[in-house]
Design a protein around this motif. Structure first.
Motif, mmCIF file in Angstrom:
data_model
loop_
_atom_site.group_PDB
_atom_site.id
_atom_site.type_symbol
_atom_site.label_atom_id
_atom_site.label_comp_id
_atom_site.label_asym_id
_atom_site.label_seq_id
_atom_site.Cartn_x
_atom_site.Cartn_y
_atom_site.Cartn_z
ATOM 1 N N TYR A 1 1.854 11.784 -1.433
ATOM 2 C CA TYR A 1 1.957 10.389 -0.991
ATOM 3 C C TYR A 1 3.409 10.003 -0.808
ATOM 4 C CZ TYR A 1 3.081 8.964 -5.854
ATOM 5 O OH TYR A 1 3.672 8.802 -7.084
ATOM 6 N N ASP A 2 3.611 8.944 -0.016
ATOM 7 C CA ASP A 2 4.945 8.384 0.197
ATOM 8 C C ASP A 2 5.210 7.339 -0.876
ATOM 9 O OD1 ASP A 2 5.373 9.907 2.478
ATOM 10 O OD2 ASP A 2 4.602 8.367 3.830
ATOM 11 N N ALA A 3 6.315 7.478 -1.594
ATOM 12 C CA ALA A 3 6.683 6.501 -2.616
ATOM 13 C C ALA A 3 6.915 5.132 -1.981
ATOM 14 C CB ALA A 3 7.927 6.959 -3.361
ATOM 15 N N ASP B 1 10.403 11.508 1.936
ATOM 16 C CA ASP B 1 9.008 11.097 1.952
ATOM 17 C C ASP B 1 8.149 12.347 1.844
ATOM 18 O OD1 ASP B 1 8.622 12.114 4.662
ATOM 19 O OD2 ASP B 1 9.561 10.279 5.395
ATOM 20 N N SER B 2 6.848 12.203 2.016
ATOM 21 C CA SER B 2 5.943 13.322 1.750
ATOM 22 C C SER B 2 6.079 14.470 2.743
ATOM 23 C CB SER B 2 4.497 12.828 1.721
ATOM 24 O OG SER B 2 4.149 12.238 2.958
ATOM 25 N N ARG B 3 6.847 14.288 3.811
ATOM 26 C CA ARG B 3 7.107 15.410 4.715
ATOM 27 C C ARG B 3 7.869 16.521 4.010
ATOM 28 N NH1 ARG B 3 9.705 12.234 9.751
ATOM 29 N NH2 ARG B 3 10.329 10.849 8.022
ATOM 30 N N LEU B 4 8.497 16.217 2.889
ATOM 31 C CA LEU B 4 9.154 17.241 2.076
ATOM 32 C C LEU B 4 8.218 18.417 1.805
ATOM 33 C CD1 LEU B 4 11.650 17.954 0.141
ATOM 34 C CD2 LEU B 4 10.208 16.995 -1.665
ATOM 35 N N TRP B 5 6.909 18.146 1.725
ATOM 36 C CA TRP B 5 5.919 19.162 1.341
ATOM 37 C C TRP B 5 5.209 19.781 2.541
ATOM 38 C CZ3 TRP B 5 6.858 20.284 -3.467
ATOM 39 C CH2 TRP B 5 7.326 19.281 -4.337
ATOM 40 N N ASP B 6 5.697 19.545 3.760
ATOM 41 C CA ASP B 6 5.006 20.036 4.954
ATOM 42 C C ASP B 6 4.768 21.544 4.936
ATOM 43 O OD1 ASP B 6 4.744 17.555 6.074
ATOM 44 O OD2 ASP B 6 6.084 17.917 7.779
ATOM 45 N N ALA B 7 5.707 22.303 4.397
ATOM 46 C CA ALA B 7 5.596 23.763 4.416
ATOM 47 C C ALA B 7 4.915 24.322 3.173
ATOM 48 C CB ALA B 7 6.993 24.385 4.573
ATOM 49 N N ARG C 1 5.543 6.220 5.173
ATOM 50 C CA ARG C 1 4.556 5.312 5.756
ATOM 51 C C ARG C 1 4.025 4.294 4.750
ATOM 52 N NH1 ARG C 1 1.590 10.342 8.590
ATOM 53 N NH2 ARG C 1 2.903 11.370 7.017
ATOM 54 N N SER C 2 4.604 4.242 3.555
ATOM 55 C CA SER C 2 4.210 3.222 2.584
ATOM 56 C C SER C 2 4.933 1.909 2.883
ATOM 57 C CB SER C 2 4.530 3.692 1.158
ATOM 58 O OG SER C 2 3.705 4.786 0.801
ATOM 59 N N THR C 3 4.362 0.797 2.441
ATOM 60 C CA THR C 3 4.916 -0.506 2.786
ATOM 61 C C THR C 3 6.174 -0.813 1.982
ATOM 62 O OG1 THR C 3 3.427 -1.566 1.205
ATOM 63 C CG2 THR C 3 2.704 -1.462 3.489
ATOM 64 N N ARG D 1 0.839 -1.189 0.000
ATOM 65 C CA ARG D 1 0.000 0.000 0.000
ATOM 66 C C ARG D 1 0.884 1.253 0.000
ATOM 67 N NH1 ARG D 1 0.638 1.953 4.945
ATOM 68 N NH2 ARG D 1 1.171 0.519 6.644
ATOM 69 N N LEU D 2 0.304 2.329 -0.481
ATOM 70 C CA LEU D 2 0.958 3.632 -0.505
ATOM 71 C C LEU D 2 0.196 4.569 0.430
ATOM 72 C CD1 LEU D 2 1.313 3.946 -4.386
ATOM 73 C CD2 LEU D 2 3.086 3.200 -2.788
ATOM 74 N N TRP D 3 0.901 5.155 1.385
ATOM 75 C CA TRP D 3 0.262 6.148 2.253
ATOM 76 C C TRP D 3 0.063 7.438 1.474
ATOM 77 C CZ3 TRP D 3 1.250 11.105 3.767
ATOM 78 C CH2 TRP D 3 0.470 11.607 4.823
ATOM 79 N N ALA D 4 -1.126 8.033 1.604
ATOM 80 C CA ALA D 4 -1.422 9.279 0.908
ATOM 81 C C ALA D 4 -2.261 10.188 1.791
ATOM 82 C CB ALA D 4 -2.157 9.000 -0.404
ATOM 83 N N GLU D 5 -2.177 11.485 1.501
ATOM 84 C CA GLU D 5 -2.956 12.500 2.193
ATOM 85 C C GLU D 5 -3.693 13.330 1.153
ATOM 86 O OE1 GLU D 5 -1.469 15.690 5.319
ATOM 87 O OE2 GLU D 5 -1.330 16.458 3.264
#
Length: 260
Positions: free
Chosen positions: A55-57, A35-41, A62-64, A14-18
């Motif tokens: 999403y996390d690649a 990971d997708s925290r790159l885009w936090d700001a 948080r992707s598997t 699975r891929l974690w996505a927001e």
């Protein structure tokens, strides 16, 4: 409204996505070892005007962890299909930019606009250097600590005290061991050569890189900007490869203008 999702990955996992915001859709793709925290700001500001999905690649954040060969392009298609996105804008950094560009060439009807930030490009022949050799050796040894140290020294040149520095260090360290496994299985993706097809890109394209990024990224950015028809190019000061965390306000402004 902000919601979290688990997107079924092709072949298993699975891929974690927001998902957050409303409006025309924008998908954010991060780079290798991140990971997708790159885009936090950046994501919250974009979401005031757009529906934003990040999403996390595969195998990162948080992707598997992958158990078999996979393809980042097919993972991106799975994310678009999961959220029923017929024609979103794609915003990708580094490896994420490469994947976004590959999808734009393979399925131009699915991409409304493209933003390439410090992007790599499939088919590019990277010149040999001590840094690339050290990367290869660290991967072969499975040395996560060495790989993280190289990532921070080569790609986060502005250091820990610059904006976003603590998060960059945490994100790179968190993903170092998982990156080795992920990149091992990523070798199953078919070879692509976007570099030889740039003149075929029809999506409105924005190319951005930072003044303190790797010199080869500047070479690639220049080639993208001069070869993709109608592309716009911006150089941002005080930014290295982790540009969305170093200069989020300037980047967000450029993206909002491009995506309007």
């Amino acid at each position: 409204m902000r919601t979290e999702h688990e997107v079924p990955a092709p072949g298993g996992g699975r891929l974690w996505a927001e998902r957050r915001g409303a409006g025309t859709p924008v998908v954010l793709l991060h780079g290798s070892g991140m990971d997708s925290r790159l885009w936090d700001a950046v994501a919250p500001a974009l979401a005031r005007h757009h529906e934003v999905i990040r999403y996390d690649a595969r195998g990162l954040g948080r992707s598997t962890t992958p158990q078999r060969p996979f393809d980042d392009l097919e993972d991106l298609r799975a994310v678009l299909d999961h959220f029923d996105l017929a024609r979103p804008a794609l915003v990708g950094l580094s490896m994420g930019g490469e994947t976004a560009l590959d999808l734009t060439l393979a399925h131009p009807e699915r991409v409304a606009a493209l933003a390439l930030i410090g992007a790599s490009v499939s088919g590019h022949d990277w010149p040999p250097s001590p840094g690339t050799t050290a990367y290869t050796e660290a991967r072969h040894r499975g040395d996560a600590a060495a790989l993280a140290a190289l990532e921070l020294s080569v790609w986060a040149a502005l250091g820990r005290t610059a904006p976003g520095g603590e998060l960059i260090e945490t994100m790179v360290t968190d993903n170092a061991a998982r990156r080795i496994t992920s990149e091992y299985h990523l070798t199953g993706a078919p070879p692509r050569n976007a570099e030889s097809q740039l003149a075929r890109v029809t999506a409105p394209t924005l190319v951005i890189h930072g003044t303190h990024d790797h010199p080869e990224i500047a070479t690639i950015a220049h080639h993208l900007a001069t070869t993709i028809p109608g592309a716009h190019h911006h150089l941002l000061p005080a930014a290295d490869h982790y540009l969305p965390l170093r200069t989020p306000e300037q980047l967000t402004s450029l993206l909002l203008t491009h995506l309007t």
